[in-house]
Structures are given as structure tokens and as C-alpha cells.
Design a protein around this motif. Structure first.
Motif, PDB file in Angstrom:
ATOM      1  N   UNK A 173     -19.726 -15.306   4.131  1.00  0.00           N
ATOM      2  CA  UNK A 173     -20.069 -16.099   2.950  1.00  0.00           C
ATOM      3  C   UNK A 173     -18.858 -16.180   2.026  1.00  0.00           C
ATOM      4  N   UNK A 174     -18.512 -17.378   1.544  1.00  0.00           N
ATOM      5  CA  UNK A 174     -17.346 -17.519   0.657  1.00  0.00           C
ATOM      6  C   UNK A 174     -17.643 -16.944  -0.715  1.00  0.00           C
ATOM      7  N   UNK A 175     -16.635 -16.853  -1.588  1.00  0.00           N
ATOM      8  CA  UNK A 175     -16.876 -16.388  -2.958  1.00  0.00           C
ATOM      9  C   UNK A 175     -17.831 -17.316  -3.702  1.00  0.00           C
ATOM     10  N   UNK A 176     -18.473 -16.769  -4.702  1.00  0.00           N
ATOM     11  CA  UNK A 176     -19.466 -17.551  -5.450  1.00  0.00           C
ATOM     12  C   UNK A 176     -18.812 -18.601  -6.325  1.00  0.00           C
ATOM     13  N   UNK A 177     -17.638 -18.319  -6.884  1.00  0.00           N
ATOM     14  CA  UNK A 177     -16.977 -19.253  -7.783  1.00  0.00           C
ATOM     15  C   UNK A 177     -16.258 -20.339  -6.984  1.00  0.00           C
ATOM     16  N   UNK A 178     -16.375 -21.593  -7.447  1.00  0.00           N
ATOM     17  CA  UNK A 178     -15.714 -22.704  -6.748  1.00  0.00           C
ATOM     18  C   UNK A 178     -14.195 -22.591  -6.785  1.00  0.00           C
ATOM     19  N   UNK A 179     -13.543 -22.261  -7.920  1.00  0.00           N
ATOM     20  CA  UNK A 179     -12.086 -22.088  -7.899  1.00  0.00           C
ATOM     21  C   UNK A 179     -11.642 -20.962  -6.956  1.00  0.00           C
ATOM     22  N   UNK A 180     -12.414 -19.887  -6.906  1.00  0.00           N
ATOM     23  CA  UNK A 180     -12.069 -18.801  -5.989  1.00  0.00           C
ATOM     24  C   UNK A 180     -12.205 -19.253  -4.537  1.00  0.00           C
ATOM     25  N   UNK A 181     -13.235 -20.027  -4.234  1.00  0.00           N
ATOM     26  CA  UNK A 181     -13.385 -20.532  -2.869  1.00  0.00           C
ATOM     27  C   UNK A 181     -12.229 -21.436  -2.488  1.00  0.00           C
ATOM     28  N   UNK A 182     -11.798 -22.282  -3.411  1.00  0.00           N
ATOM     29  CA  UNK A 182     -10.687 -23.191  -3.120  1.00  0.00           C
ATOM     30  C   UNK A 182      -9.395 -22.424  -2.871  1.00  0.00           C
ATOM     31  N   UNK A 183      -9.113 -21.422  -3.691  1.00  0.00           N
ATOM     32  CA  UNK A 183      -7.889 -20.640  -3.513  1.00  0.00           C
ATOM     33  C   UNK A 183      -7.924 -19.853  -2.207  1.00  0.00           C
ATOM     34  N   UNK A 184      -9.050 -19.216  -1.905  1.00  0.00           N
ATOM     35  CA  UNK A 184      -9.138 -18.437  -0.679  1.00  0.00           C
ATOM     36  C   UNK A 184      -9.060 -19.337   0.554  1.00  0.00           C
ATOM     37  N   UNK A 185      -9.634 -20.525   0.473  1.00  0.00           N
ATOM     38  CA  UNK A 185      -9.571 -21.450   1.604  1.00  0.00           C
ATOM     39  C   UNK A 185      -8.139 -21.880   1.877  1.00  0.00           C
ATOM     40  N   UNK A 186      -7.389 -22.219   0.836  1.00  0.00           N
ATOM     41  CA  UNK A 186      -5.988 -22.605   1.025  1.00  0.00           C
ATOM     42  C   UNK A 186      -5.165 -21.424   1.510  1.00  0.00           C
ATOM     43  N   UNK A 187      -5.462 -20.243   0.997  1.00  0.00           N
ATOM     44  CA  UNK A 187      -4.710 -19.058   1.401  1.00  0.00           C
ATOM     45  C   UNK A 187      -4.926 -18.739   2.877  1.00  0.00           C
ATOM     46  N   UNK A 188      -6.163 -18.887   3.359  1.00  0.00           N
ATOM     47  CA  UNK A 188      -6.446 -18.571   4.759  1.00  0.00           C
ATOM     48  C   UNK A 188      -5.916 -19.634   5.708  1.00  0.00           C
ATOM     49  N   UNK A 189      -5.552 -20.809   5.197  1.00  0.00           N
ATOM     50  CA  UNK A 189      -4.956 -21.831   6.051  1.00  0.00           C
ATOM     51  C   UNK A 189      -3.475 -21.581   6.317  1.00  0.00           C
ATOM     52  N   UNK A 190      -2.867 -20.690   5.561  1.00  0.00           N
ATOM     53  CA  UNK A 190      -1.459 -20.362   5.782  1.00  0.00           C
ATOM     54  C   UNK A 190      -1.298 -19.540   7.053  1.00  0.00           C
ATOM     55  N   UNK A 191      -0.132 -19.602   7.702  1.00  0.00           N
ATOM     56  CA  UNK A 191       0.128 -18.703   8.844  1.00  0.00           C
ATOM     57  C   UNK A 191       0.038 -17.239   8.398  1.00  0.00           C
ATOM     58  N   UNK A 192      -0.331 -16.341   9.292  1.00  0.00           N
ATOM     59  CA  UNK A 192      -0.484 -14.929   8.876  1.00  0.00           C
ATOM     60  C   UNK A 192       0.774 -14.333   8.261  1.00  0.00           C
ATOM     61  N   UNK A 193       1.948 -14.649   8.786  1.00  0.00           N
ATOM     62  CA  UNK A 193       3.177 -14.084   8.222  1.00  0.00           C
ATOM     63  C   UNK A 193       3.423 -14.601   6.813  1.00  0.00           C
ATOM     64  N   UNK A 194       3.161 -15.896   6.560  1.00  0.00           N
ATOM     65  CA  UNK A 194       3.329 -16.449   5.222  1.00  0.00           C
ATOM     66  C   UNK A 194       2.299 -15.838   4.262  1.00  0.00           C
ATOM     67  N   UNK A 195       1.073 -15.695   4.743  1.00  0.00           N
ATOM     68  CA  UNK A 195       0.019 -15.126   3.911  1.00  0.00           C
ATOM     69  C   UNK A 195       0.356 -13.692   3.506  1.00  0.00           C
ATOM     70  N   UNK A 196       0.828 -12.911   4.463  1.00  0.00           N
ATOM     71  CA  UNK A 196       1.155 -11.519   4.164  1.00  0.00           C
ATOM     72  C   UNK A 196       2.318 -11.427   3.186  1.00  0.00           C
ATOM     73  N   UNK A 197       3.335 -12.258   3.374  1.00  0.00           N
ATOM     74  CA  UNK A 197       4.481 -12.236   2.465  1.00  0.00           C
ATOM     75  C   UNK A 197       4.082 -12.649   1.058  1.00  0.00           C
ATOM     76  N   UNK A 198       3.220 -13.658   0.946  1.00  0.00           N
ATOM     77  CA  UNK A 198       2.792 -14.114  -0.372  1.00  0.00           C
ATOM     78  C   UNK A 198       1.965 -13.053  -1.092  1.00  0.00           C
ATOM     79  N   UNK A 199       1.077 -12.371  -0.373  1.00  0.00           N
ATOM     80  CA  UNK A 199       0.258 -11.340  -0.997  1.00  0.00           C
ATOM     81  C   UNK A 199       1.127 -10.181  -1.475  1.00  0.00           C
ATOM     82  N   UNK A 200       2.109  -9.805  -0.681  1.00  0.00           N
ATOM     83  CA  UNK A 200       2.981  -8.700  -1.085  1.00  0.00           C
ATOM     84  C   UNK A 200       3.846  -9.066  -2.285  1.00  0.00           C
TER      85      UNK A 200
END
Length: 370
Positions: free
Chosen positions: A190-217
Motif C-alpha cells: 500500500x502506498x503512503x496516505x499523502x498524495x505528495x508522499x506517494x508522488x515522491x516515492x513513486x518517482x524515487x522508485x523509478x530510479x535505477x537502484x544505484x542512483x536511488x542509493x546514492x541519492x538517499x545517502x
């Protein structure tokens, strides 16, 4: 005969940081130490550990680089951005405790592990959730990382950055591609309850894993660029390119996140909005010990089975060579076998003669002279 102690070495990511700070390539370090480039890469990734004379030569090389790096850090030391949700929770101090330092008994391994777990686990679960978008997988990844740390506690306890060791292990487990084969992870959560949070998480999960990990760090945890590059096993320019491309992809879909400060704040808010609780440290330690005991017994049982099968094979195997039976060969010149047919005239005459003669008495024993 005593064995000389091994030369001390900095942690793997510190080795890489020292090499890159002096603009040295892995091939140059390998040539100086006398090993291959792949060996140096494994040392910097923490997959293997140098031994013997190679370890001593590698330690001398790093020791010669470390003083210069220390002086450089005194002049330019980057200050990481602090986030209340993605950074590790600071240790709580009793208000009644005086400011003067007091003598305390050394911590036991279990107490030191519990302190590290309480310091890192809550924030690490939130970080892993940003990488995967799955709450259960985030908790499982952190639990497995701390179980691995408890099994290798002497190494982790003496590491210069135990929190970074556990964080790298949790990220590796969370981003493993084998999870997609597990039935429980084939369907999205189930996605986050907030619409802005869902949009951010959706875009974040579309990134390649290496890009996602680097951005989070870099933008989430707040590590500087060399630390991010060392933890992701990439060069500093490669890590910088990943951050730029990840920010560009986010800004394309969500223009309000083009500012790095806003992106840092939004990542912290998305991670904080979910109720992600890590299990108790004692539970993690006991489950890790049970898991290690299970696999140890399984390995022993498998070894005993192999030994028994080998012994049975040695006892039942033939002791001398027995040549195989050669295949049949065709023999020529032998007349074909014929079935019985009609009697010839000579055979009929002989049968009639035998039937006319007496078949009993001694007359049959007297030869006929005619």
C-alpha cells in the motif's frame, strides 16, 4: 613459535578515500603492493582482507597517505546536513548526570551491540524504506544486517564506522534483485496516505537502484560526496553524476524538489510519515544466533553425508579392473538354421526298414553278415 601481529588497516571505505584523495588509481596501488587490480578492488570493497607481506606493504602505503589526508581534513572538513528522521538517533543523556566524566565499567559485547542497534536501527529502517518502498522488507533488511554484524562482532566493533558497516549491509540486502522471486514481494504494498508522499516515492522508485542509493545517502542521510562514493563502491565523479541525474529526474516530475534543501526535507518527511518500528535488539541477537546455529548444523550434516557416501563408495567399488564385455561380431560362412521338412525317399526307406525289424530280444545284438 609466536606469530607476529597483523598490521592494522583502516576500514575499506577509508582505504578508497585515501587513494582517491591522492589521485591514485587502483592499478598504481596494485603495482606498488605487488598484487592485481582486482585484488585492490576487493580490499576496498571489504570482500577480502590482505594477509602476510601483502598486508604489511598495503598498511605501509596507507599509513604514508593518512597523515597528509588528516592535515587536509583539518583545513576543509565538510559538515553533513542533520536530519531528525534519517540520521541515527543520538544517545540519550540522563538530565541528572553531571558534566564531568566518570569512570564506567567496559561494555560487554551484547551491551555494545544493543547500544549500536538503538543508535542506528530506527533511522536505518526509514532509510531502507526509501530505497524499497516496502515496509516489511525495510525491517527485514535492517534485522539481517544487524544479525550479520552480531555474527562478525569483533570485526564490526573495531571498525572506525560501525554504523556505516551496518548501513551498507542493509542497503545491499534491500536492493538485492532476488527479492522479486519471493512470492510475498511480487505484489506492491500500500502506498503512503499523502498524495505528495506517494508522488515522491513513486518517482524515487523509478530510479535505477544505484542512483536511488546514492541519492538517499547524499541528499537523505547527508553524507559528503567522498563518503557516498566509498559506500556505493563508485568513484567520486561517478557518484556526483548519479546525484545530478537523480536530481534531474526528480525535478522533471516534481519541479518543487529542484532545490536540494527542499529535497532533503521532503525525503525526511516521507520516511517519518510511516510507522516503521524495528524489533528489539535482544530479539535480533537471538534470532541471528539461531539462524547461525541452524546453518552450522546443516553444514555439518551435509559434510557427514558426503563423508558417508564417499566411504560407502570406497567399500563397494571393485578392487580390480574388469574389462567390459565386447559387443557381438557377425561370423560369415555358417549355413542358416533350417526347420524340419518332408522326408526324402532314402529316409522313408530307412524308416520302413527299422519298423519291420524286431525291436526286442538279443537278435538286435547279433550282426547280420549278409
Amino acid at each position: 613459535m609466536t606469530q607476529s601481529p597483523a598490521a592494522p588497516l583502516p576500514p575499506p571505505k577509508e582505504r578508497r578515500r585515501l587513494r582517491e584523495a591522492h589521485a591514485l588509481t587502483q592499478a598504481q596501488v596494485a603495482s606498488t603492493v605487488g598484487v592485481t587490480r582486482e585484488t585492490v578492488r576487493a580490499w576496498e570493497a571489504g570482500r577480502t582482507t590482505p594477509r602476510g607481506t601483502k598486508r604489511a606493504a598495503y598498511a605501509r602505503l596507507l599509513a604514508s597517505l593518512e597523515p597528509e589526508m588528516t592535515e587536509l581534513q583539518k583545513v576543509t572538513q565538510p559538515q553533513p546536513r542533520v536530519s531528525a528522521s534519517l540520521q541515527a538517533d543520538p544517545p540519550q543523556q540522563d538530565p541528572g548526570t553531571p558534566d564531568a566524566p566518570e569512570q564506567r565499567a567496559p561494555l560487554t559485547p551484547a551491551q555494545a551491540f544493543d547500544a549500536l542497534y538503538a543508535f542506528c536501527a530506527p533511522a536505518l529502517v526509514r532509510q531502507t524504506y526509501l530505497l524499497t518502498g516496502r515496509r516489511e522488507l525495510a525491517r527485514e533488511s535492517v534485522e539481517r544486517a544487524f544479525q550479520s554484524a552480531w555474527q562478525r562482532w569483533p570485526e564490526v566493533a573495531t571498525d572506525r564506522d560501525p554504523a556505516g558497516w551496518v548501513r551498507a549491509t542493509a542497503y545491499e540486502y534491500a536492493l538485492s534483485p532476488w527479492h522479486r522471486l519471493r512470492p510475498r514481494y511480487r505484489h506492491p504494498e500500500a502506498p503512503p496516505a499523502s498524495a505528495p508522499d506517494r508522488a515522491l516515492l513513486d518517482v524515487l522508485l523509478r530510479l535505477p537502484p544505484s542512483y536511488r542509493r546514492t541519492l538517499v545517502l547524499y541528499d537523505g542521510v547527508g553524507l559528503d560526496l567522498p563518503e557516498t562514493a566509498a559506500e556505493t563502491e563508485a568513484s567520486t565523479p561517478a557518484a556526483a553524476n548519479r546525484v545530478l541525474h537523480a536530481r534531474e529526474a526528480l525535478a522533471t516530475r516534481l519541479p518543487e524538489l529542484a532545490d536540494p534543501a527542499t529535497l532533503h526535507r521532503r525525503l525526511a518527511e516521507v520516511a517519518s510519515a510511516e510507522r516503521l518500528r524495528a524489533p528489539r535488539p535482544r530479539t535480533v541477537r537471538l534470532s541471528g544466533e539461531r539462524r547461525a546455529s541452524f546453518w552450522t548444523r546443516a553444514a555439518i550434516a551435509f559434510t557427514v553425508t558426503i563423508i558417508g557416501a564417499t566411504a560407502l563408495t570406497l567399500n563397494t567399488a571393485p578392487t580390480h579392473y574388469e574389462p567390459p564385455v565386447p559387443p557381438g561380431a557377425t561370423v560369415s560362412g555358417v549355413p542358416p538354421r533350417q526347420a524340419p521338412g518332408a522326408l526324402s525317399d532314402a529316409e522313408l526307406a530307412l524308416r520302413a526298414k527299422l519298423r519291420k525289424e524286431t525291436s526286442h530280444g538279443p537278435e538286435r545284438l547279433v550282426p547280420d553278415l549278409r
